[in-house]
Scaffold this active site. Structure first.
Site: not given
Ligand code: C5P
Length: 401
Positions: A208, A277, A287, A321, A335, A339
């Site tokens: 990203n 994600d 490849k 974040f 969130k 979380k």
């Molecule tokens: O759910 P989302 O991906 O939007 O959440 C973002 C937050 O979760 C960020 O702080 C990111 O660093 C963390 N995150 C994580 N592990 C993942 C995805 C996101 O720790 N696999």
């Protein structure tokens, strides 16, 4: 931090004196008003005019000592200073300060000031390791003088070893740290930063636009404020702040291992990284060849590191974040609870002045008790300090409760 601060920059006679020009540029760029004092020997290496032009202030030299005494006065300069920096500092000037000798404009000002003083030594390796020099440095450290150690390298005298002036950026960082509040002394803070890369094959990956700027600004600010900082970073084009412990990772899986492995050491973990994600279900060893008109990729979920931290029995203070493109409040609040984190820094990345790859950010902070704080558009460095202010006050609340 340095904006409108009065900084006395002492330049002494070493070949590295020219590097003080770059340091002066960094200090003035950060908004400091710099008053340069050169020793007689320093003027053999660089002319006062260079410093005068770049600082837009008269340069104080030994030669003009008497005039300066009458017109400005070393005491006035010493009193006015918010910070003293000596770079490069020779063994001679360090020895003089350690012995209480004040026989020129620089040593007199440094002796007379109550401001913090940062000393960046540069000298021959044998001088640097000489026990007399070591005693002098130890004595000054005991009295609160701050040192930016020299680095290893080829020295002008032909020797190889410790003695090369630290990079101007490192001296600059020490200067900012000296002026910062030290409310994070004794705390270990982990910051994650940057994107992750999920490999498809040996040449391709899913990633990203995260630049890592927000995470690096947080790591730098926490370090300035006295924290031991562990920076777990995905691939970025940024130089880590000197003194932070960098753990370089590529994938979400690697970041997961790095974060979970060190979480127990931390008072707070700030997860500024844009973690993928999903990752490809399989990584092809060769490849992937171009074939039909369409190619389907199967993706599987990566571990949600933040959520896993939230499930720890003794979790550190957790800051997540949330980069959203709408419905900020709804997603951020969800969130926060799903979380089990203490604070969410949410930004709308569809705005051009906030979020990925820019130097500014406009965020809203969400807290567990339902509080929401709107932050104005500001630089990521300023925002880092605002976030740390909230973390610091929350930590104190936790400690007191
Ligand atoms: O759910 P989302 O991906 O939007 O959440 C973002 C937050 O979760 C960020 O702080 C990111 O660093 C963390 N995150 C994580 N592990 C993942 C995805 C996101 O720790 N696999």
């Amino acid at each position: 931090m340095l904006k409108d601060k009065q900084v006395v920059l002492g330049v002494t006679g070493g070949i590295a004196a020219y590097k003080a020009v770059e340091l002066l540029r960094l200090l003035t760029k950060a908004g400091a008003n710099v008053h340069v004092i050169m020793t007689r020997a320093a003027q053999e290496f660089v002319t006062p005019l260079t410093f005068q032009t770049l600082s837009a202030n008269p340069v104080h030299t030994e030669l003009f000592n008497l005039i300066a005494e009458r017109e400005i006065g070393h005491i006035a300069l010493a009193d006015r200073a918010d910070l003293g920096v000596i770079a490069p500092a020779t063994a001679n000037v360090i020895g003089k300060i350690a012995a209480g000798i004040a026989d020129d404009m620089l040593t007199t000002t440094i002796m007379a000031t109550k401001a913090p003083v940062v000393i960046a030594p540069a000298m021959n390796v044998n001088m640097y390791t000489n026990p007399i020099y070591r005693d002098n440095e130890d004595k000054l450290r005991r009295h609160g003088y701050l040192f930016v150690p020299p680095v290893r390298g080829a020295l002008a005298c032909g020797w190889e070893g410790d003695g090369k002036l630290a990079a101007p950026e490192a001296v600059f960082e020490a200067a900012v740290a000296a002026l910062s509040r030290h409310d994070y002394n004794g705390q270990t803070i982990m910051v994650t930063a940057g994107p992750t890369r999920e490999e498809l094959d040996p040449v391709r990956f899913i990633s990203n636009h995260s630049s890592g700027k927000m995470g690096y600004a947080l790591a730098r600010a926490a370090q300035y404020r006295g924290a031991r900082v562990i920076l777990v970073s995905g691939p970025v084009n940024l130089t880590p702040p000197s003194g932070v412990e960098l753990v370089a990772v590529e994938s979400a899986g690697e970041m997961h291992a790095a974060v979970m492995g060190r979480a127990g050491e931390c008072t707070a973990i700030i997860k500024a990284a844009a973690v993928a994600d999903y990752r490809p279900a399989e990584r092809s060893g060769a490849k992937i060849k171009k074939k039909g008109a369409e190619l389907s990729l199967q993706l599987v979920k990566t571990p949600d590191i933040l959520a896993e931290l939230g499930r720890l029995a003794k979790a550190p203070f957790l800051v997540g974040f949330a980069a959203e493109t709408g419905k900020l409040s709804e997603f951020a609040t969800r969130k926060l609870h799903e979380k089990n984190v203490d604070m969410i820094v949410a930004n709308d990345v569809s705005q051009s002045d906030a979020g990925f790859n820019v130097d500014t950010n406009r965020v809203r902070l969400f807290f567990r008790d339902g509080r929401e704080v709107d932050c104005a558009l500001m630089t990521k460095d300023d925002l880092a300090n605002v976030i740390l202010d909230h973390v610091a006050s929350a930590l104190r609340l936790l400690q007191n409760s």
